[in-house]
Design a protein around this motif. Structure first.
Motif, PDB file in Angstrom:
ATOM      1  N   LEU A   1       0.819  -1.210   0.000  1.00 61.59           N
ATOM      2  CA  LEU A   1       0.000   0.000   0.000  1.00 61.59           C
ATOM      3  C   LEU A   1       0.857   1.266   0.000  1.00 61.59           C
ATOM      4  CD1 LEU A   1      -2.822  -0.982   2.537  1.00 61.59           C
ATOM      5  CD2 LEU A   1      -2.830  -1.159   0.045  1.00 61.59           C
TER       6      LEU A   1
ATOM      7  N   LEU B   1       0.432   4.346  -2.432  1.00 60.10           N
ATOM      8  CA  LEU B   1      -0.659   5.312  -2.303  1.00 60.10           C
ATOM      9  C   LEU B   1      -0.112   6.722  -2.115  1.00 60.10           C
ATOM     10  CD1 LEU B   1      -3.673   5.999  -2.005  1.00 60.10           C
ATOM     11  CD2 LEU B   1      -3.480   5.446   0.433  1.00 60.10           C
TER      12      LEU B   1
ATOM     13  N   ILE C   1      -8.723  -1.780   5.296  1.00 55.01           N
ATOM     14  CA  ILE C   1      -7.824  -2.657   4.552  1.00 55.01           C
ATOM     15  C   ILE C   1      -8.486  -4.023   4.449  1.00 55.01           C
ATOM     16  CG2 ILE C   1      -5.558  -3.750   4.485  1.00 55.01           C
ATOM     17  CD1 ILE C   1      -4.528  -1.408   6.187  1.00 55.01           C
TER      18      ILE C   1
ATOM     19  N   HIS D   1      -5.849  -4.526  -0.149  1.00 55.28           N
ATOM     20  CA  HIS D   1      -6.564  -3.496  -0.898  1.00 55.28           C
ATOM     21  C   HIS D   1      -7.158  -2.527   0.119  1.00 55.28           C
ATOM     22  CE1 HIS D   1      -8.604  -2.110  -4.620  1.00 55.28           C
ATOM     23  NE2 HIS D   1      -9.449  -1.594  -3.739  1.00 55.28           N
ATOM     24  N   LEU D   2      -6.929  -1.228  -0.082  1.00 52.17           N
ATOM     25  CA  LEU D   2      -7.442  -0.214   0.836  1.00 52.17           C
ATOM     26  C   LEU D   2      -8.695   0.415   0.240  1.00 52.17           C
ATOM     27  CD1 LEU D   2      -7.239   1.558   3.365  1.00 52.17           C
ATOM     28  CD2 LEU D   2      -5.674   3.059   2.098  1.00 52.17           C
TER      29      LEU D   2
ATOM     30  N   LEU E   1     -11.263   3.215   0.531  1.00 57.38           N
ATOM     31  CA  LEU E   1     -11.357   4.547   1.132  1.00 57.38           C
ATOM     32  C   LEU E   1     -12.811   5.019   1.145  1.00 57.38           C
ATOM     33  CD1 LEU E   1      -8.287   5.970  -0.764  1.00 57.38           C
ATOM     34  CD2 LEU E   1      -8.400   5.548   1.707  1.00 57.38           C
TER      35      LEU E   1
ATOM     36  N   ARG F   1      -4.310  -1.148  -5.804  1.00 58.64           N
ATOM     37  CA  ARG F   1      -4.372  -1.597  -4.416  1.00 58.64           C
ATOM     38  C   ARG F   1      -5.243  -0.688  -3.547  1.00 58.64           C
ATOM     39  NH1 ARG F   1      -3.466  -5.535  -6.249  1.00 58.64           N
ATOM     40  NH2 ARG F   1      -1.550  -6.785  -6.300  1.00 58.64           N
ATOM     41  N   TRP F   2      -5.981   0.213  -4.160  1.00 56.00           N
ATOM     42  CA  TRP F   2      -6.887   1.075  -3.400  1.00 56.00           C
ATOM     43  C   TRP F   2      -8.024   1.523  -4.303  1.00 56.00           C
ATOM     44  CZ3 TRP F   2      -1.693   2.084  -4.192  1.00 56.00           C
ATOM     45  CH2 TRP F   2      -1.400   2.974  -5.224  1.00 56.00           C
TER      46      TRP F   2
END
Length: 319
Positions: free
Chosen positions: A64, A67, A82, A119-120, A122, A154-155
């Motif tokens: 991550l 980011l 997460i 994977h974040l 948000l 990843r986000w």
């Protein structure tokens, strides 16, 4: 992160969908099944991730780190979860457990990241470009978050649905997701508060509990936990909530046995000693999530079933 203020995550209250008459006053997000994290991005290309407890979990998630550069020179504090995704793109807490607790071992964290990518997700912006957004309504904070365009490998910033709560709940049930979080459109961000302007609606009744003891199994389960004795925090101590004897895999039962062995104590940690023969007591520091049907008048859990260990939570985090 010295120039960024610290924020404790706002929490949702368990409950039901808002009444149909006010449905259009609420936004609905998919409830993620992962580890809550506040992402601190000072604008220099770095990122620092803090868990709900305040612990620095950045080293556990090297995947991550990109980011920070993705956001460029914008200083921000973002709220999210997460997760580890299964083959169908759903958050899977059991998979994520392979990534948790590795902050002290960068080599293990890097290896785990290759096997189980994080994977974040948000869902809120609480600080942006030198300004706290906590007093702004949810709609304005979401607009500010979405304007950042944070969509990457990843986000992501998943879309929300305004109104249509019943449809959102049905969709998540059919998709095998955990549920929804309803957020009042006018709600401000209240750090550290379990607010009624955020409501989490799960498809099964669950509760976070603290393990205070266990009873050995019989036969092939000798020496392993046959049942866990669990409780719930209250201002005066730990109230016994019942005995949980189902829901584990063999691997998790073995893992729990080791954790219980290390935490063994002589004194019962509950307010009142449960009338359970052959009980072994442990320090009340292990947190787990339990599914149940209803409660007795005394507050005991009916038909409880173990769902998962919560290594991301400390006893002081729940209640």
């Amino acid at each position: 992160m010295a120039s960024l203020p610290r924020f404790t995550p706002m929490l949702a209250t368990p409950g039901r969908l808002p009444p149909a008459a006010v449905d259009e006053q609420w936004a609905y997000e998919v409830k993620q099944d992962g580890q809550r994290a506040m992402a601190y991005l000072p604008g220099d290309g770095t990122v620092r991730l803090l868990a709900r407890s305040g612990a620095d979990i950045t080293p556990a998630y090297p995947d991550l780190a990109a980011l920070g550069p993705a956001l460029g020179g914008v200083a921000a504090v973002l709220d999210g979860e997460i997760v580890a995704l299964d083959d169908q793109g759903r958050s899977d807490f059991e998979r994520l457990q392979q990534r948790m607790g590795l902050s002290g071992s960068p080599a293990k964290a890097a290896h785990a990241a290759r096997r189980v990518p994080a994977h974040l997700v948000l869902f809120d912006a609480v600080f942006l470009r030198g300004r706290s957004l906590t007093q702004l309504p949810y709609t304005e904070r979401r607009a500010a978050l979405e304007a950042l365009g944070l969509e990457g490998p990843r986000w992501s910033t998943p879309s929300v649905v305004v109104g249509h709560g019943e449809e959102a709940l049905t969709m998540t049930r059919e998709a095998g997701l955990e549920g929804v979080v309803a957020k009042q459109l006018t709600s401000t961000y209240e750090p550290g508060v379990r607010a009624r302007t955020w409501i989490k609606i799960r498809h099964a009744r669950t509760v976070d509990v603290i393990v205070g003891g266990w009873v050995p199994g019989r036969g092939r389960l000798g020496g392993l936990p046959g049942a866990l004795l669990v409780g719930e925090r209250h201002p005066g101590g730990l109230r016994y909530a019942g005995s949980v004897g189902t829901g584990w895999s063999d691997a998790e039962r073995t893992r729990l046995a080791e954790l219980l062995r290390v935490a063994a104590v002589d004194a019962c940690p509950f307010d009142e000693t449960p009338p359970v023969a052959g009980a072994h007591w442990v320090l009340p520091r292990l947190v787990g999530e339990v599914r149940y049907s209803t409660r007795t008048k005394a507050g005991r859990l009916r038909q409880p079933s173990w769902h998962r260990l919560r290594p991301d939570l400390a006893p002081d985090d729940i209640g």
